[in-house]
Design an enzyme around this catalytic site. Sequence first.
Site, PDB file in Angstrom:
ATOM      1  NE  ARG A  54      -2.836   0.376   3.438  1.00 47.60           N
ATOM      2  CZ  ARG A  54      -2.408   0.971   4.561  1.00 47.60           C
ATOM      3  NH1 ARG A  54      -2.163   2.259   4.586  1.00 47.60           N
ATOM      4  NH2 ARG A  54      -2.227   0.258   5.658  1.00 47.60           N
ATOM      5  CE1 TYR A 107     -15.368   8.664 -17.286  1.00 44.49           C
ATOM      6  CE2 TYR A 107     -14.859   9.207 -15.014  1.00 44.49           C
ATOM      7  CZ  TYR A 107     -15.257   8.293 -15.970  1.00 44.49           C
ATOM      8  OH  TYR A 107     -15.546   7.012 -15.596  1.00 44.49           O
ATOM      9  CG  ASP A 179      -8.624  13.380 -17.148  1.00 44.47           C
ATOM     10  OD1 ASP A 179      -7.853  12.666 -17.823  1.00 44.47           O
ATOM     11  OD2 ASP A 179      -9.732  12.985 -16.725  1.00 44.47           O
ATOM     12  CE  LYS A 204     -11.480   4.741 -19.365  1.00 47.90           C
ATOM     13  NZ  LYS A 204     -11.809   6.071 -18.894  1.00 47.90           N
TER      14      LYS A 204
HETATM   15  C1  LIG Z   1     -12.300   6.694 -17.718  1.00 44.95           C
HETATM   16  C2  LIG Z   1     -11.924   8.106 -17.398  1.00 44.95           C
HETATM   17  C3  LIG Z   1     -11.695   8.516 -16.077  1.00 44.95           C
HETATM   18  C4  LIG Z   1     -11.906   7.586 -14.887  1.00 44.95           C
HETATM   19  O1  LIG Z   1     -10.919   6.601 -14.827  1.00 44.95           O
HETATM   20  P1  LIG Z   1     -11.178   5.121 -14.215  1.00 44.95           P
HETATM   21  O2  LIG Z   1      -9.865   4.448 -14.488  1.00 44.95           O
HETATM   22  O3  LIG Z   1     -12.325   4.518 -14.933  1.00 44.95           O
HETATM   23  O4  LIG Z   1     -11.435   5.312 -12.770  1.00 44.95           O
HETATM   24  C5  LIG Z   1     -11.288   9.822 -15.855  1.00 44.95           C
HETATM   25  N1  LIG Z   1     -11.128  10.691 -16.882  1.00 44.95           N
HETATM   26  C6  LIG Z   1     -11.361  10.341 -18.161  1.00 44.95           C
HETATM   27  C7  LIG Z   1     -11.173  11.353 -19.238  1.00 44.95           C
HETATM   28  C8  LIG Z   1     -11.765   9.047 -18.467  1.00 44.95           C
HETATM   29  O5  LIG Z   1     -12.003   8.713 -19.739  1.00 44.95           O
END
Ligand SMILES: *Cc1c(COP(=O)(O)O)cnc(C)c1O
Length: 389
Positions: A54, A107, A179, A204
């Site tokens: 952790r 998102y 992001d 992703k």
């Molecule tokens: C999928 C996504 C998230 C969230 O991420 P997770 O790995 O599903 O928790 C945040 N920002 C964007 C732009 C995303 O496409």
Amino acid sequence: MPGKSTVTVHTDRETHPSRAVAPPIYQTAAFSAEDATTFAAGAVEPRGQDFYTRFGNPNHAQVAAVVAELEGTEGAMVTASGMAAITTALLALVSSGDHVIGQKSTYGGTASVLLNLLPRLGVSTTLVDQTDPDEFAKAVTSRTRLILVETPSNPLLQITDLRAVADLAHAHGALTLADNTFATPLNQRPADFGIDVVWHSATKYLNGHSDVSAGVLAGPAKILDRIWDTSLLTGATLGPIDAWLLLRGIRTLPLRVPRHNDNGLALAEALSSHPTVTRVHYPGLATHPQHHLAADQMNGFGGVLSIEFSGGYEMADAFLSRLRYPRRSASLGGVESLAVHPASMWAGMLTDDQITDTVPAGLVRLAAGTEDTADLVADALAAADALHD
Ligand SMILES: *Cc1c(COP(=O)(O)O)cnc(C)c1O
């Protein structure tokens, strides 16, 4: 400075002094210490890798080393998902009474954090139209601690002027978080424009194979140390095997992203002149209202586009059903093309008002995979032609 493909293959080498060509998987919850001094030091070493998983793990450190190099930041850390990355960062960096600025187009999970979770904890939030830097400036108050941006945004592919927002925040003593999930560090490096912390849903593109949930934060060591401290309490730890799979995915990121870029652009161009389509949102199109800004801060425009159909919810849904290759799924960024109807996906996460403000009912988000461009274009046009008939 070696090129990106060299970085993704070699940067982690020093974090695992082993003779194995592929890094070993440290599938252990804890590490042993030889003496009390080493044990005590391990317990307080931020983002260390051999105390307790952790707190950190060599498989985490390998991913972090590569992502930091790709993003051009001092360090990086991994979390169990993208949402774990953003909520841990927010819990670390803001307190009750503070104010946070975010974007209207963002998102769904991030929108829900801004609209629901933070206000419940006494943190006020303002969501602005990201296409206008003045809107960010107007939203700043003496309590503003953070500005959260996402560019290109999900699902409308709107662009945020990264340098303008970073300069604004710094003039007011606030931090900026970006992001970078849609762009990836291959197409855009927010830290180059002054953004403090870059985060990803590594689920992703970074992983790229739709088989791992993970998150990454990259930024200055001082800020990451604060976030790491909070991550010990939120406990959203990435499993060592998932970190290992993520590193394996990242190895080929520089090979995959150019194909995603080509496929995204080809689909956007092909669909934008189709009679059933009222609008294609893709920053690589010369007709995108912020194409010049996108071209200034990006090296490529990514694999995600969104398409508005003239026949609203039903036509968008029918288009999805007729696609042969892209399957209906909430995710994106993998080698396989996926498509989704955001208005139905986010219905459970946001209120009707929150959805209709940002997501047109006839919108389809298409995430182009790495298939052959001609196959994806022919498939999408055939699906759209069938609607027209
Ligand atoms: C999928 C996504 C998230 C969230 O991420 P997770 O790995 O599903 O928790 C945040 N920002 C964007 C732009 C995303 O496409």
